[in-house]
Motif scaffolding. Sequence first.
Motif, PDB file in Angstrom:
ATOM      1  N   ASN A  29      30.430  13.580 -20.560  1.00  0.00           N
ATOM      2  CA  ASN A  29      30.242  13.297 -19.143  1.00  0.00           C
ATOM      3  C   ASN A  29      29.851  14.609 -18.469  1.00  0.00           C
ATOM      4  OD1 ASN A  29      30.252  12.296 -16.575  1.00  0.00           O
ATOM      5  ND2 ASN A  29      32.417  11.796 -16.529  1.00  0.00           N
ATOM      6  N   ASN A  30      28.555  14.769 -18.273  1.00  0.00           N
ATOM      7  CA  ASN A  30      28.023  15.997 -17.700  1.00  0.00           C
ATOM      8  C   ASN A  30      27.882  15.840 -16.182  1.00  0.00           C
ATOM      9  OD1 ASN A  30      25.236  17.475 -16.840  1.00  0.00           O
ATOM     10  ND2 ASN A  30      26.310  18.665 -18.373  1.00  0.00           N
ATOM     11  N   LYS A  31      28.290  16.868 -15.481  1.00  0.00           N
ATOM     12  CA  LYS A  31      28.292  16.820 -14.020  1.00  0.00           C
ATOM     13  C   LYS A  31      26.932  16.467 -13.431  1.00  0.00           C
ATOM     14  CE  LYS A  31      31.919  19.574 -11.971  1.00  0.00           C
ATOM     15  NZ  LYS A  31      32.319  20.958 -11.770  1.00  0.00           N
ATOM     16  N   GLU A  32      25.901  17.094 -13.953  1.00  0.00           N
ATOM     17  CA  GLU A  32      24.564  16.871 -13.380  1.00  0.00           C
ATOM     18  C   GLU A  32      23.919  15.589 -13.891  1.00  0.00           C
ATOM     19  OE1 GLU A  32      25.195  20.254 -14.525  1.00  0.00           O
ATOM     20  OE2 GLU A  32      25.814  20.575 -12.447  1.00  0.00           O
ATOM     21  N   GLU A  33      24.092  15.333 -15.174  1.00  0.00           N
ATOM     22  CA  GLU A  33      23.306  14.260 -15.781  1.00  0.00           C
ATOM     23  C   GLU A  33      24.083  12.976 -16.083  1.00  0.00           C
ATOM     24  OE1 GLU A  33      20.217  15.680 -18.613  1.00  0.00           O
ATOM     25  OE2 GLU A  33      21.348  17.541 -18.438  1.00  0.00           O
ATOM     26  N   GLY A  34      25.381  13.033 -15.890  1.00  0.00           N
ATOM     27  CA  GLY A  34      26.180  11.845 -16.166  1.00  0.00           C
ATOM     28  C   GLY A  34      26.502  11.712 -17.644  1.00  0.00           C
ATOM     29  N   LEU A  36      26.051  11.257 -21.422  1.00  0.00           N
ATOM     30  CA  LEU A  36      24.984  11.565 -22.369  1.00  0.00           C
ATOM     31  C   LEU A  36      25.487  11.456 -23.803  1.00  0.00           C
ATOM     32  CD1 LEU A  36      23.825  15.013 -20.944  1.00  0.00           C
ATOM     33  CD2 LEU A  36      22.598  12.880 -20.651  1.00  0.00           C
ATOM     34  N   ASP A  38      25.501  13.464 -26.925  1.00  0.00           N
ATOM     35  CA  ASP A  38      25.327  14.893 -27.150  1.00  0.00           C
ATOM     36  C   ASP A  38      25.239  15.192 -28.645  1.00  0.00           C
ATOM     37  OD1 ASP A  38      25.377  17.620 -27.123  1.00  0.00           O
ATOM     38  OD2 ASP A  38      27.524  17.757 -26.735  1.00  0.00           O
ATOM     39  N   VAL A  43      26.836  20.348 -25.053  1.00  0.00           N
ATOM     40  CA  VAL A  43      26.670  20.033 -23.634  1.00  0.00           C
ATOM     41  C   VAL A  43      28.009  20.185 -22.916  1.00  0.00           C
ATOM     42  CG1 VAL A  43      25.998  18.227 -21.980  1.00  0.00           C
ATOM     43  CG2 VAL A  43      24.778  18.437 -24.159  1.00  0.00           C
TER      44      VAL A  43
END
Length: 88
Positions: A29-34, A36, A38, A43
């Motif tokens: 759960n990436n802050k910018e991209e939601g 993903l 990986d 990431v």
Amino acid sequence: MKKTRKIPQRKCIVCGSLKDKKDLLRIVNNKEEGILIDESGKVNGRGAYVCKDEACLKGLRKSNKLNQAFKMKIDDDIYEELEAYEVK
Ligand SMILES: [Zn+2]
């Protein structure tokens, strides 16, 4: 001789088995991209692991485990991507 090198192990969120990181697929759960998939394992963000096998990848949607792991609703797109993930 006993092996002393420790391989990092993670738990599959579907079946709960402990496996080497390389045998698991990381979902992050990436802050910018939601959310993903990986593949690099590098990431940033909160990660969840699932076995690289069909049963567990397909079990994600049914079990709702990804929603639980990230405490949010997961888009169908993500599930479709995971279900289509090619197990190498
Ligand atoms: Zn599993």
